[in-house]
Structure formats: structure tokens, C-alpha cells
Enzyme design. Structure first.
Site, mmCIF file in Angstrom:
data_model
loop_
_atom_site.group_PDB
_atom_site.id
_atom_site.type_symbol
_atom_site.label_atom_id
_atom_site.label_comp_id
_atom_site.label_asym_id
_atom_site.label_seq_id
_atom_site.Cartn_x
_atom_site.Cartn_y
_atom_site.Cartn_z
ATOM 1 N N SER A 1 0.971 -1.373 -0.157
ATOM 2 C CA SER A 1 0.291 -0.093 0.460
ATOM 3 C C SER A 1 0.820 1.246 0.155
ATOM 4 O O SER A 1 2.051 1.235 0.379
ATOM 5 C CB SER A 1 -0.933 -0.522 1.048
ATOM 6 N N TYR B 1 -1.017 -0.194 10.469
ATOM 7 C CA TYR B 1 -1.498 -1.376 9.531
ATOM 8 C C TYR B 1 -0.421 -0.068 8.503
ATOM 9 O O TYR B 1 0.118 -1.898 7.812
ATOM 10 C CB TYR B 1 -2.439 -0.646 9.122
ATOM 11 N N LYS C 1 2.364 -3.305 6.945
ATOM 12 C CA LYS C 1 2.462 -2.954 5.143
ATOM 13 C C LYS C 1 4.616 -3.298 4.951
ATOM 14 O O LYS C 1 4.910 -4.126 4.511
ATOM 15 C CB LYS C 1 2.074 -2.393 3.615
HETATM 16 C C1 WQD Z 1 -9.674 10.233 0.502
HETATM 17 C C2 WQD Z 1 -9.556 11.614 1.177
HETATM 18 C C3 WQD Z 1 -9.602 12.033 3.173
HETATM 19 C C4 WQD Z 1 -13.717 9.808 3.770
HETATM 20 C C5 WQD Z 1 -6.252 5.106 3.189
HETATM 21 C C6 WQD Z 1 -5.807 4.221 3.595
HETATM 22 C C7 WQD Z 1 -4.932 3.524 2.827
HETATM 23 C C8 WQD Z 1 -5.003 2.870 1.982
HETATM 24 C C9 WQD Z 1 -6.523 3.911 0.845
HETATM 25 C C10 WQD Z 1 -5.674 0.740 1.877
HETATM 26 C C11 WQD Z 1 -8.418 12.028 2.138
HETATM 27 C C12 WQD Z 1 -11.002 12.239 2.465
HETATM 28 C C13 WQD Z 1 -12.396 10.419 3.190
HETATM 29 C C14 WQD Z 1 -15.029 10.849 4.151
HETATM 30 C C15 WQD Z 1 -13.229 12.214 3.259
HETATM 31 N N1 WQD Z 1 -5.553 1.656 1.968
HETATM 32 N N2 WQD Z 1 -12.407 11.974 2.742
HETATM 33 N N3 WQD Z 1 -14.509 12.438 4.090
HETATM 34 O O1 WQD Z 1 -7.042 8.025 3.837
HETATM 35 O O2 WQD Z 1 -6.199 8.531 1.204
HETATM 36 O O3 WQD Z 1 -6.301 6.307 1.487
HETATM 37 O O4 WQD Z 1 -7.386 3.627 2.180
HETATM 38 O O5 WQD Z 1 -4.732 0.232 1.574
HETATM 39 O O6 WQD Z 1 -3.700 2.851 3.740
HETATM 40 O O7 WQD Z 1 -4.955 5.272 4.535
HETATM 41 O O8 WQD Z 1 -8.525 7.266 1.632
HETATM 42 O O9 WQD Z 1 -10.950 7.564 0.605
HETATM 43 O O10 WQD Z 1 -9.886 7.141 3.823
HETATM 44 O O11 WQD Z 1 -9.492 9.323 1.825
HETATM 45 O O12 WQD Z 1 -13.589 14.002 3.125
HETATM 46 O O13 WQD Z 1 -16.314 10.463 4.710
HETATM 47 O O14 WQD Z 1 -11.092 12.140 0.892
HETATM 48 O O15 WQD Z 1 -9.639 13.207 4.471
HETATM 49 O O16 WQD Z 1 -8.407 13.272 2.315
HETATM 50 P P1 WQD Z 1 -7.229 7.781 2.324
HETATM 51 P P2 WQD Z 1 -9.858 7.409 2.063
#
Ligand code: WQD
Length: 360
Positions: free
Chosen positions: A124, A148, A152
Site C-alpha cells: 500500500s 496497518y 505492510k
Molecule cells: C481520501 C480523501 C480524506 C472519507 C486510505 C488508507 C490507505 C489505503 C487507501 C489501504 C482524504 C477524504 C475521506 C470521508 C473525506 N487503504 N475523506 N471524508 O486516507 O487516502 O487512504 O485508503 O491500503 O492505507 O489510508 O483514503 O478514501 O479514506 O480518503 O473527506 O468520509 O477523502 O480526508 O483526503 P486515504 P480515504
């Protein structure tokens, strides 16, 4: 050539099994359904018209792993099985270290015993921590910021040591950015249990009225519109990257690490607007505080995968949003509806338990 897919019932796993079957591989799925539904595999069979073996086994179950490897001639393993919720890993680190790391070690020990030395590992972009420079290349500094991500990172190190101990291994480490979208049939897709942590599954639940509004975590980042920027990649493009990595594993030994992303960054507000345009559904939202641990901008430099795997993402953000919506609109309760039918004994899914009987 039988390919063992651990975690094959999951979001990325099930999409990869579709592409493996479509490409003519024989597939064996190992999954304990702790974070997935066997329904996804029934749908995979419907999409491809192919049958395949399923073992209801945990990667921590040495006897179950022994059974899988002793009953089948496995040529390579694609290893998805693992816990992957950042927040949960902070609350329950030992659960993550036990399952993800010990499970991978048990799997590799079984591979070693049965002389199976080709492995594609699901890593990841979280291993890059807070990126100092974007776009992120594979030689960017690594610094996980949560248990997490640390699992990895540690598994990547373990696999490097494994190759140093035996150079007959062929290992591909794939670092995913932000997988979204779904197979265009609308039959399989992301089905998180409970309230989604990730942006797009949260948006689709708002769009179908299961959740009231989206909370945008912070609009004061140093980005084009103040909201977080990420590298969203279609899950089918991601699946195709696994087949390319597998081909490389059959051709050469060594450990190779690849970013699987599009190389483009989109902000949260851009995703919301694209989703609304593609699906005709208004997404109500409010701006709230930043989410602890979030970074402002994270997107990949995917040129190494292009050069060495002849792979690049093909699907654009519009298609990703439209495919995510189609899956959610057609499966408003995820896989639950159909699973309840099957479990009621009226279904026809064949599952091989780790003692060889059919579950149902
Ligand atoms: C994306 C953007 C949030 C939810 C995560 C894990 C990473 C990988 C992929 C496993 C950010 C914003 C999100 C919400 C929001 N998983 N957001 N409101 O954090 O980039 O990555 O998933 O490998 O390990 O960390 O993805 O989709 O959670 O967030 O505003 O309800 O959307 O702040 O900018 P992220 P995400």
C-alpha cells in the site's frame, strides 16, 4: 497453472480473480470471510462462467494451509488476505501484527515447503507515510505512520530477506494508491462493513440515501480547493496490474516493487463533483475538521510499472465514479441480500470447507 489467491473474496481480490479466470488461469481462492462475503465469489463465477475451488481457511490456520497446498498443484500465489483499516489498526495493533505478519509468514513457510516461490504481495502507498515530494516514486522514503502501514512495511522487509536467503524466489510488491470503482457488470464491488472509512464508498452510501451527508475532512489544505488530493485508480486497472506482475514472476526471479496508481491527483471536491455529474445524484456535504493522520497530497509516479510491466491505468475518473455508483445502486445492501438467501439453504453456492465438506 493454478494460482492461489488469498483474500480472493475481497474487493480487490474478487476483481483480480475475474481477470485471472478471463485470462484462462486456473484459480483457487482461500478466504475466511472475516471481512468479505462468499457472495462475491458466486458473482465472480456468474461474470466469468468459470468454476473454481474455494477454501474457507484463515492464513493463520497452518493445517488449513497444508490442506490447500497438498491438494493442489499451485504455481504462484497472489496474497491479498489481511486487515486494512488504518483506524482499527491504531486501536488493535496486536490483531494487525498477528494476522497480517504472522499470517504472511505462515503462508510463505507453506510456499517454501511445497516449492512454490512466486508471490505477488498486496502492499500500500501508506508505506510512504507523509510524502515530502510528489509524485511519489518507488525509491521515495518509507515511513509508515500507523500499525496497518507498519505491517505492510515489515512484510516488505521480510520478503526482501526471504529472497536474500533463497534467490529462487520471484516476488512482486505492489503498492496501491486509492482503489475505487467496480466491475462494469455492477455484480461485484466494494462492500465495507458498517460506516465506510474511505471517501468513495461513503459517497455512494449518501447517494443511495443510506447515509445523510458526506463530511469533508478539512478544506484548509494547501491544495487547489483546500481539500485532500489523492491518486484514485480503477480497481479493474489495479487487477490488471496483478496479472502483469504475475507474468513477470513467471519470467524472472528477484524482488520488484511497483506503484500502482494513475499518476494523477484529484481533490475530494473534484471527486464529489465528478460523482454528481456521472450519476445525477446530488451529494450533500459539510466541511469538518481535518482527519488525524491525513496528508494533504498523495499521488504516484507510475512510470516504473509502465516500463517494467508494460502496465498503466487506462480508466479515467469519470468511469471510476460511474462504475462505483452502478455497483451501489444495484446492491444497496451490498452482498447481504443474496448471502441471506444462500445461507437460508435455498442457494447453490458450493464452498469447500477446510475439512473438505461442502458448506452449502
Ligand atoms: C481520501 C480523501 C480524506 C472519507 C486510505 C488508507 C490507505 C489505503 C487507501 C489501504 C482524504 C477524504 C475521506 C470521508 C473525506 N487503504 N475523506 N471524508 O486516507 O487516502 O487512504 O485508503 O491500503 O492505507 O489510508 O483514503 O478514501 O479514506 O480518503 O473527506 O468520509 O477523502 O480526508 O483526503 P486515504 P480515504
Amino acid at each position: 497453472m493454478a494460482i492461489l489467491v488469498t483474500g480472493g473474496a475481497g474487493y480487490i481480490g474478487s476483481h483480480t480473480v475475474v481477470e485471472l479466470l478471463t485470462a484462462g488461469y486456473e484459480v483457487i481462492v482461500l478466504d475466511n470471510f472475516s471481512n468479505s462475503s462468499p457472495m462475491s465469489l458466486k458473482r465472480v463465477s456468474e461474470i466469468t462462467g468459470r468454476e473454481f475451488k474455494i477454501y474457507n481457511v484463515s492464513i493463520l490456520d497452518r493445517n488449513g494451509l497444508e490442506k490447500v497446498f497438498s491438494e493442489n498443484s499451485i504455481h504462484a500465489v497472489i496474497h491479498f488476505a489481511g486487515f486494512k483499516a488504518v483506524g482499527e489498526s491504531v486501536e488493535a495493533p496486536l490483531k494487525y501484527y498477528q494476522n497480517n505478519i504472522s499470517g504472511t509468514i505462515l503462508l510463505c513457510e507453506m510456499m517454501q515447503k511445497y516449492e512454490v516461490k512466486r508471490l505477488v504481495f498486496s502492499s500500500s502507498a501508506t508505506v510512504y507515510g507523509v510524502p515530502k515530494v510528489v509524485p511519489i516514486s518507488e525509491d521515495s522514503p518509507l515511513s509508515a505512520t500507523n500499525p496497518y502501514g507498519r505491517t505492510k512495511l515489515m512484510i516488505e522487509e521480510i520478503l526482501e530477506d526471504l529472497f536474500r536467503s533463497d534467490n529462487r524466489w520471484s516476488i512482486s510488491i505492489l503498492r496501491y494508491f486509492n482503489p475505487i470503482g467496480a466491475h462494469d457488470s455492477g455484480k461485484i464491488g466494494e462492500d465495507p462493513s458498517g460506516i465506510p472509512n474511505n471517501l468513495v464508498p461513503y459517497i455512494t452510501k449518501v447517494a443511495v440515501g443510506k447515509l445523510r451527508e458526506l463530511k469533508i475532512f478539512g478544506a484548509d489544505y494547501p491544495t487547489k480547493d483546500g481539500t485532500g488530493v489523492r491518486d484514485y485508480i480503477h480497481v479493474v486497472d489495479l487487477a490488471m496490474g496483478h496479472l502483469k506482475a504475475l507474468e513477470k514472476n513467471f519470467a524472472s526471479t528477484g524482488v520488484s516493487t511497483y506503484n500502482l496508481g494513475t499518476g494523477k491527483g484529484y481533490s475530494v471536491l473534484e471527486i464529489v463533483k465528478t460523482f454528481e455529474k456521472m450519476c445525477g445524484e446530488k451529494i450533500p456535504y459539510t466541511i469538518t475538521e481535518r482527519r488525524p493522520g491525513d496528508v494533504a497530497v498523495c499521488f504516484s509516479d507510475p512510470s516504473k510499472a509502465k516500463k517494467e510491466l508494460n502496465w498503466s491505468a487506462k480508466k479515467e475518473i469519470e468511469e471510476m465514479c460511474a462504475d462505483s455508483w452502478r455497483w451501489q445502486a444495484k446492491n444497496q445492501e451490498g452482498y447481504d441480500e443474496e448471502e441471506n438467501t444462500i445461507l437460508a439453504g435455498t442457494g447453490n453456492l458450493r464452498l469447500i470447507q477446510n475439512n473438505g465438506d461442502f458448506l452449502y
